[in-house]
Design a protein around this motif. Structure first.
Motif, PDB file in Angstrom:
ATOM      1  N   ALA A   7      29.424  61.592  14.920  1.00  0.00           N
ATOM      2  CA  ALA A   7      28.896  62.679  14.116  1.00  0.00           C
ATOM      3  C   ALA A   7      29.865  63.846  13.979  1.00  0.00           C
ATOM      4  O   ALA A   7      29.894  64.504  12.956  1.00  0.00           O
ATOM      5  CB  ALA A   7      27.576  63.161  14.708  1.00  0.00           C
ATOM      6  N   SER A   8      30.668  64.104  15.009  1.00  0.00           N
ATOM      7  CA  SER A   8      31.537  65.274  14.946  1.00  0.00           C
ATOM      8  C   SER A   8      32.558  65.160  13.832  1.00  0.00           C
ATOM      9  O   SER A   8      33.048  66.171  13.335  1.00  0.00           O
ATOM     10  CB  SER A   8      32.250  65.483  16.277  1.00  0.00           C
ATOM     11  OG  SER A   8      33.160  64.448  16.528  1.00  0.00           O
ATOM     12  N   ASP A  18      30.141  66.488  10.517  1.00  0.00           N
ATOM     13  CA  ASP A  18      29.618  67.848  10.383  1.00  0.00           C
ATOM     14  C   ASP A  18      29.962  68.756  11.556  1.00  0.00           C
ATOM     15  O   ASP A  18      29.421  69.852  11.671  1.00  0.00           O
ATOM     16  CB  ASP A  18      28.098  67.798  10.192  1.00  0.00           C
ATOM     17  CG  ASP A  18      27.367  67.189  11.383  1.00  0.00           C
ATOM     18  OD1 ASP A  18      28.043  66.871  12.376  1.00  0.00           O
ATOM     19  OD2 ASP A  18      26.140  67.040  11.312  1.00  0.00           O
ATOM     20  N   THR A  75      29.242  68.263  14.667  1.00  0.00           N
ATOM     21  CA  THR A  75      28.343  68.074  15.798  1.00  0.00           C
ATOM     22  C   THR A  75      28.883  66.988  16.723  1.00  0.00           C
ATOM     23  O   THR A  75      29.225  65.896  16.276  1.00  0.00           O
ATOM     24  CB  THR A  75      26.937  67.666  15.326  1.00  0.00           C
ATOM     25  OG1 THR A  75      26.413  68.689  14.481  1.00  0.00           O
ATOM     26  CG2 THR A  75      25.996  67.453  16.500  1.00  0.00           C
ATOM     27  N   ILE A  76      28.932  67.287  18.004  1.00  0.00           N
ATOM     28  CA  ILE A  76      29.364  66.303  18.995  1.00  0.00           C
ATOM     29  C   ILE A  76      28.180  65.420  19.354  1.00  0.00           C
ATOM     30  O   ILE A  76      27.083  65.908  19.624  1.00  0.00           O
ATOM     31  CB  ILE A  76      29.886  66.993  20.262  1.00  0.00           C
ATOM     32  CG1 ILE A  76      31.158  67.792  19.951  1.00  0.00           C
ATOM     33  CG2 ILE A  76      30.148  65.976  21.373  1.00  0.00           C
ATOM     34  CD1 ILE A  76      31.639  68.653  21.111  1.00  0.00           C
ATOM     35  N   THR A  77      28.399  64.114  19.374  1.00  0.00           N
ATOM     36  CA  THR A  77      27.380  63.169  19.810  1.00  0.00           C
ATOM     37  C   THR A  77      27.769  62.623  21.182  1.00  0.00           C
ATOM     38  O   THR A  77      28.847  62.065  21.350  1.00  0.00           O
ATOM     39  CB  THR A  77      27.228  61.999  18.818  1.00  0.00           C
ATOM     40  OG1 THR A  77      26.874  62.512  17.537  1.00  0.00           O
ATOM     41  CG2 THR A  77      26.152  61.034  19.280  1.00  0.00           C
ATOM     42  N   GLU A 110      21.000  70.664  24.197  1.00  0.00           N
ATOM     43  CA  GLU A 110      20.303  71.339  23.097  1.00  0.00           C
ATOM     44  C   GLU A 110      20.879  72.733  22.869  1.00  0.00           C
ATOM     45  O   GLU A 110      21.119  73.134  21.718  1.00  0.00           O
ATOM     46  CB  GLU A 110      18.809  71.424  23.404  1.00  0.00           C
ATOM     47  CG  GLU A 110      17.990  72.033  22.277  1.00  0.00           C
ATOM     48  CD  GLU A 110      16.499  72.016  22.553  1.00  0.00           C
ATOM     49  OE1 GLU A 110      15.743  72.554  21.725  1.00  0.00           O
ATOM     50  OE2 GLU A 110      16.090  71.486  23.600  1.00  0.00           O
ATOM     51  N   GLY A 135      24.192  72.633  21.143  1.00  0.00           N
ATOM     52  CA  GLY A 135      24.211  72.003  19.828  1.00  0.00           C
ATOM     53  C   GLY A 135      24.809  70.614  19.832  1.00  0.00           C
ATOM     54  O   GLY A 135      25.323  70.137  18.811  1.00  0.00           O
ATOM     55  N   ILE A 136      24.737  69.948  20.985  1.00  0.00           N
ATOM     56  CA  ILE A 136      25.270  68.590  21.118  1.00  0.00           C
ATOM     57  C   ILE A 136      24.150  67.586  20.914  1.00  0.00           C
ATOM     58  O   ILE A 136      23.062  67.713  21.484  1.00  0.00           O
ATOM     59  CB  ILE A 136      25.923  68.401  22.492  1.00  0.00           C
ATOM     60  CG1 ILE A 136      27.224  69.227  22.567  1.00  0.00           C
ATOM     61  CG2 ILE A 136      26.214  66.927  22.789  1.00  0.00           C
ATOM     62  CD1 ILE A 136      27.921  69.193  23.913  1.00  0.00           C
ATOM     63  N   ASP A 137      24.401  66.586  20.087  1.00  0.00           N
ATOM     64  CA  ASP A 137      23.423  65.527  19.827  1.00  0.00           C
ATOM     65  C   ASP A 137      23.463  64.552  21.004  1.00  0.00           C
ATOM     66  O   ASP A 137      24.422  63.798  21.162  1.00  0.00           O
ATOM     67  CB  ASP A 137      23.776  64.823  18.517  1.00  0.00           C
ATOM     68  CG  ASP A 137      22.812  63.686  18.183  1.00  0.00           C
ATOM     69  OD1 ASP A 137      21.722  63.614  18.790  1.00  0.00           O
ATOM     70  OD2 ASP A 137      23.159  62.857  17.303  1.00  0.00           O
ATOM     71  N   ASP A 153      30.886  60.291  20.242  1.00  0.00           N
ATOM     72  CA  ASP A 153      32.130  61.011  20.464  1.00  0.00           C
ATOM     73  C   ASP A 153      32.556  61.024  21.924  1.00  0.00           C
ATOM     74  O   ASP A 153      33.741  61.060  22.241  1.00  0.00           O
ATOM     75  CB  ASP A 153      31.982  62.453  19.970  1.00  0.00           C
ATOM     76  CG  ASP A 153      31.702  62.512  18.484  1.00  0.00           C
ATOM     77  OD1 ASP A 153      32.528  62.009  17.711  1.00  0.00           O
ATOM     78  OD2 ASP A 153      30.641  63.032  18.101  1.00  0.00           O
ATOM     79  N   GLN A 193      33.057  69.559  25.257  1.00  0.00           N
ATOM     80  CA  GLN A 193      33.623  70.319  24.139  1.00  0.00           C
ATOM     81  C   GLN A 193      35.141  70.421  24.261  1.00  0.00           C
ATOM     82  O   GLN A 193      35.881  70.238  23.288  1.00  0.00           O
ATOM     83  CB  GLN A 193      33.011  71.720  24.105  1.00  0.00           C
ATOM     84  CG  GLN A 193      33.468  72.571  22.914  1.00  0.00           C
ATOM     85  CD  GLN A 193      32.981  72.019  21.589  1.00  0.00           C
ATOM     86  OE1 GLN A 193      31.774  71.944  21.346  1.00  0.00           O
ATOM     87  NE2 GLN A 193      33.920  71.628  20.722  1.00  0.00           N
TER      88      GLN A 193
END
Length: 327
Positions: free
Chosen positions: A27-28, A31, A33-35, A60, A63-65, A91, A294
């Motif tokens: 996902a990162s 958009d 977003t780190i998955t 949460e 902002g990590i999936d 990721d 991150q």
């Protein structure tokens, strides 16, 4: 074999020849977003429940999936979950290994897929250090040493039956798990300095309250003159308290109890005098894990070993800490 060192290893670059610091194409890449795929050991104790909540809440907030799996204390379930995360092209992968050995094959698969792996809470036993980028967690050997040192320092008060010897029974964690191996090693290395202290019986209680109760019931039947219980976690110690009370004895007085974790139920028992000493093992690893993830995705250098800060508690200290205890 990787040495279980007591000191954090110096930072290393996550560059070519190890794992890609950019992770998979999850996902990162789309958009920002780190998955993260996280394979948890299970829900065997109050410590583990707090650990899972910390990881979920921190993901949460960051902002990590998070894709979270409960392996129910089975290695095959964790391996299946990790392979699922590889197929999903997350990721970053993180997990707390059920046992130390048997991970090379699946971690090689993650490496080939270019997905970095962060170990939490427990280490793996592998000769290939490139299979993971960092290990975040407690120093279990040091925890065992702290428990043993308190026993040595207070040996004069531990000989409950007055025979001159201190008979310890040990409630071990899950067989093959890093904390069980290391907490035993650390404890034994320290008590060896006092010839009056010996471990009369040692058996796994699988880190569960029921397991601790059942093993302690068996010890009370088979062992004469038990002075001290050394439990590898609070839950097994709490189970031992139930068995001791059922036998008509007073925990904390007739039999002294040392545990590791410092979860709220254990701290309550310590404050009440049913447990005599607790070595802390902090389960709130979520914020540090998300920060590491991150940095790895951003291509920054991270330490190979991140040791969490922890303390110890006496009865008085537990009573003082309980009102603001988070877990």
């Amino acid at each position: 074999m990787i040495k279980k060192t007591l000191v954090a290893v110096s930072a290393v670059a996550l560059g070519a020849g190890t794992l890609s610091a950019c992770g998979g194409d999850g996902a990162s890449a789309d958009d920002g977003t780190i998955t993260m795929g996280f394979a948890q050991v299970g829900a065997e104790s109050g410590w583990r429940t707090a650990n899972s909540a910390s990881i979920q809440d921190s993901a949460e907030e960051a902002g990590i999936d998070l894709k979270f799996t409960d392996a129910q204390q089975k290695q095959e379930n964790q391996i299946k979950a990790i392979r699922s995360y590889i197929q999903q092209d997350v990721d970053v992968i993180s997990f707390s290994p059920v046992v130390e050995t048997g991970w090379d094959a699946v971690l090689q698969e993650a490496k080939r897929a270019g997905i970095p792996v962060i170990l939490t809470d427990r280490a793996v036993d592998t000769e290939d250090e490139s299979l993971y980028v960092s290990f975040l967690g407690s120093d279990f050997v040091a925890e065992g040493e702290k428990a043993g040192q308190w026993l040595v320092d207070n040996a004069g008060d531990m000989d409950v039956d007055g025979d001159g010897d201190i008979n310890v029974v040990e409630l071990q964690g899950t067989t093959g798990a890093a904390p069980a191996i290391d907490r035993k090693e650390g404890f034994e290395s320290v008590i060896a300095s006092d010839p009056s202290i010996s471990i009369g019986a040692s058996q796994t209680g699988d880190f569960t309250r029921d397991g601790g109760k059942q093993v302690m019931e068996a010890f009370l039947q088979s062992e004469d003159g038990i002075d001290v219980v050394y439990a590898h976690n609070d839950d097994m110690g709490l189970g031992a308290i139930e068995a001791i009370e059922a036998a008509g004895l007073v925990p904390g007085e007739d039999i002294k109890i040392i545990t590791i974790d410092a979860v709220k139920d254990g701290m309550t028992a310590l404050a009440d005098g049913k447990i005599n000493y607790i070595v802390e093992c902090n389960p709130l690893l979520g914020p540090q894990l998300m920060d590491l993830a991150q940095k790895v995705i951003d291509g920054e250098e991270v330490p190979r070993r991140v040791v969490t800060e922890e303390t110890t508690f006496t009865q008085e200290q537990a009573a003082e800490a309980l009102p603001t205890r988070q877990y």
